[in-house]
Design an enzyme around this catalytic site. Structure first.
Site, PDB file in Angstrom:
ATOM      1  N   THR A  40     -26.781  55.261  -0.707  1.00 12.34           N
ATOM      2  CA  THR A  40     -27.544  55.430   0.530  1.00 12.34           C
ATOM      3  C   THR A  40     -27.977  54.081   1.080  1.00 12.34           C
ATOM      4  O   THR A  40     -28.621  53.289   0.383  1.00 12.34           O
ATOM      5  CB  THR A  40     -28.792  56.286   0.252  1.00 12.34           C
ATOM      6  OG1 THR A  40     -28.387  57.529  -0.316  1.00 12.34           O
ATOM      7  CG2 THR A  40     -29.595  56.527   1.514  1.00 12.34           C
ATOM      8  N   GLU A  41     -27.617  53.797   2.350  1.00 10.37           N
ATOM      9  CA  GLU A  41     -27.998  52.563   3.034  1.00 10.37           C
ATOM     10  C   GLU A  41     -27.624  51.306   2.234  1.00 10.37           C
ATOM     11  O   GLU A  41     -28.297  50.280   2.319  1.00 10.37           O
ATOM     12  CB  GLU A  41     -29.504  52.559   3.334  1.00 10.37           C
ATOM     13  CG  GLU A  41     -30.006  53.814   4.044  1.00 10.37           C
ATOM     14  CD  GLU A  41     -29.387  54.027   5.412  1.00 10.37           C
ATOM     15  OE1 GLU A  41     -28.859  53.067   5.985  1.00 10.37           O
ATOM     16  OE2 GLU A  41     -29.431  55.169   5.904  1.00 10.37           O
ATOM     17  N   LEU A  42     -26.565  51.405   1.442  1.00 11.15           N
ATOM     18  CA  LEU A  42     -26.060  50.311   0.613  1.00 11.15           C
ATOM     19  C   LEU A  42     -27.075  49.817  -0.420  1.00 11.15           C
ATOM     20  O   LEU A  42     -27.022  48.668  -0.869  1.00 11.15           O
ATOM     21  CB  LEU A  42     -25.580  49.121   1.467  1.00 11.15           C
ATOM     22  CG  LEU A  42     -24.470  49.377   2.482  1.00 11.15           C
ATOM     23  CD1 LEU A  42     -23.917  48.053   3.012  1.00 11.15           C
ATOM     24  CD2 LEU A  42     -23.343  50.211   1.914  1.00 11.15           C
TER      25      LEU A  42
END
Length: 459
Positions: free
Chosen positions: A145-147
């Site tokens: 998630t979101e890197l």
């Protein structure tokens, strides 16, 4: 030879309706269906579907030389199935080309990796099962998630069998190093890391239509020339961005689709290829290892997790939510588990962010609320009702120690059942083999007997 790795994130949460304090205990449906349908339909028809057609055209016109990767959250896929099923069809058309890779992530686009390893692993499996069912691919490379990434997360990702992970090329981690190389994790050496080139990615995502930008207008040949000018040893240019960049953040009128269509032609002239993450990982060797002690992400100036867990409001909501994790995993209530997934979406915590200046403007742009405090109040009202429902099945009278003991017993039973299933399967296979062997021997005996009788008659 340089190669470009395009990766697009596709995620939309189930947005919550306005949920008042007096609704707690009376209304167990939390979602703004009208708003969710309107947003999904609008973005899909302005961005996702036209972008799919554009990429499909690019793949065909380049004879399969253009390649791209996607990660699509499970909660987004559910909404596509409900509101815009034609998007799933167009994505299947892309998948059939063999030039598209689907990446793994958490089903709920959650922050579970920061709090609950068991939930994290369960969600990744759930997501990958969904991707395989819809598109016929089992993801091989992970993107959180979101890197979001750290050494601790790397260990969990590697233990799930992934060979690669993509994350942010954060300056405070890289220092003087360039993101344009393949790296490995210091915590899990076999896990290879692909790092986002923030400048070049943001040139497309945020600055493409900015008239005040000193490089405006950005054309395909100019962009490819920038990549060509990079040091010869820097062979990987990772362009990671949200998919709504194409058509939504950068509307069609800006020329964003024409820009994309022109990239393969100019890249070919400069001997620059396009690759998927798996191709890069399988062809290149890491030049160095990276240690990330504290989690990083691709959000805000800090490139950390403060966008979701940077204030008291966010942390209180986060802790309250995951305090229910063990109880939810025990239950078999489908609606309860579905709400559990939807409430874990990182967006709910993102809306509570109290940052100011440029980062604050970005947060407010995506938020359906007038303020972070309104986002917090609405979410906590919903969460309170959810907790009431969970505790109705597993009340506070069951202590954590007793609950953990119950969970351990259930897991042991599950392991024992699985072992017995394997033994039964093996026993059946042995029986089938034995019966076949007996039939073969019996058949051979009959043949010999028949042959002897024939010989006797002839004599």
């Amino acid at each position: 030879m340089k190669t470009i790795c395009f990766y697009f994130q596709i995620h939309q949460p189930f947005r919550l309706k306005r949920y008042r304090f007096f609704d707690i205990g009376n209304d167990h449906y939390y979602y703004d269906d009208f708003n969710n349908e309107e947003i999904m339909s609008r973005i899909a028809h302005r961005s996702y579907i036209p972008a799919n057609y554009t990429l499909l055209e690019m793949i065909k016109n380049s004879n399969g030389k253009f390649k791209v990767a996607f990660s699509i959250s499970g909660v987004a896929l559910e909404q596509f199935e409900i509101y815009v099923p034609e998007f799933i069809d167009s994505m299947r058309d892309l998948a059939k080309t063999g030039c598209v890779e689907f990446l793994s992530e958490t089903y709920a686009h959650s922050l579970a990796s920061l709090k609950d390893p068991e939930e994290f692993v369960d969600q990744v499996k759930m997501h990958d099962d969904k991707i395989e069912m819809l598109f016929g691919q089992r993801p091989k490379v992970f993107r959180n998630t979101e890197l979001i990434y750290s050494d601790e997360i790397a260990g969990m990702v590697a233990s799930m069998g992934f060979k690669g992970c993509i994350t942010e090329g954060a300056k405070h981690i890289l220092g003087w190093k360039s993101p344009n190389y393949l790296y490995s994790s210091a915590a899990a050496p076999k896990l290879k890391l692909l790092l986002k080139n923030s400048k070049l990615s943001d040139d497309i995502s945020f600055r493409f239509s900015n008239y005040e930008w000193n490089e405006y207008p950005l054309t395909a040949d100019k962009f490819i020339n920038w990549i060509t000018a990079l040091p010869e040893t820097e062979q990987i240019i990772n362009l990671f961005m949200n998919y709504e960049t194409l058509g939504e953040l950068q509307p069609r009128e800006t020329g964003i689709f024409e820009f994309m269509k022109a990239l393969p032609r100019f890249a070919e002239e400069k001997d620059i290829s396009f690759s998927t993450p798996t191709e890069i990982i399988s062809k290149l060797k890491p030049v160095d290892s990276l240690s990330v002690t504290y989690p990083i992400s691709w959000a805000d100036e800090e490139r950390d997790t403060s966008a979701w867990l940077g204030n008291l409001l966010q942390n209180e909501a986060f802790e309250k939510l995951y305090s229910m994790a063990e109880r939810v995993r025990l239950c078999n209530d489908r609606r309860l588990k579905q709400d559990w997934n939807y409430l874990q979406a990182s967006d709910h915590f993102y809306y509570m962010c109290t940052k100011h200046f440029s980062d604050g403007a970005v947060h407010s742009h995506y938020s359906p609320y007038d303020s972070p405090y309104e986002a917090f109040t609405n979410y906590m009202n919903v969460l309170s009702d959810f907790i009431v429902r969970v505790k109705a099945q597993y009340p506070d009278s069951i202590e954590n120690e007793e609950l953990n003991s119950l969970i351990t017993t259930i897991r042991n039973q599950a392991s024992e059942i699985e072992l017995l299933r394997k033994e039964l399967k093996s026993a059946k296979a042995e029986k089938v083999a034995r019966v076949k062997a007996e039939k073969a021997v019996a058949g051979e005996s009959k043949t010999k007997s028949a042959t002897k009788k024939t010989v006797v008659k002839e004599k």
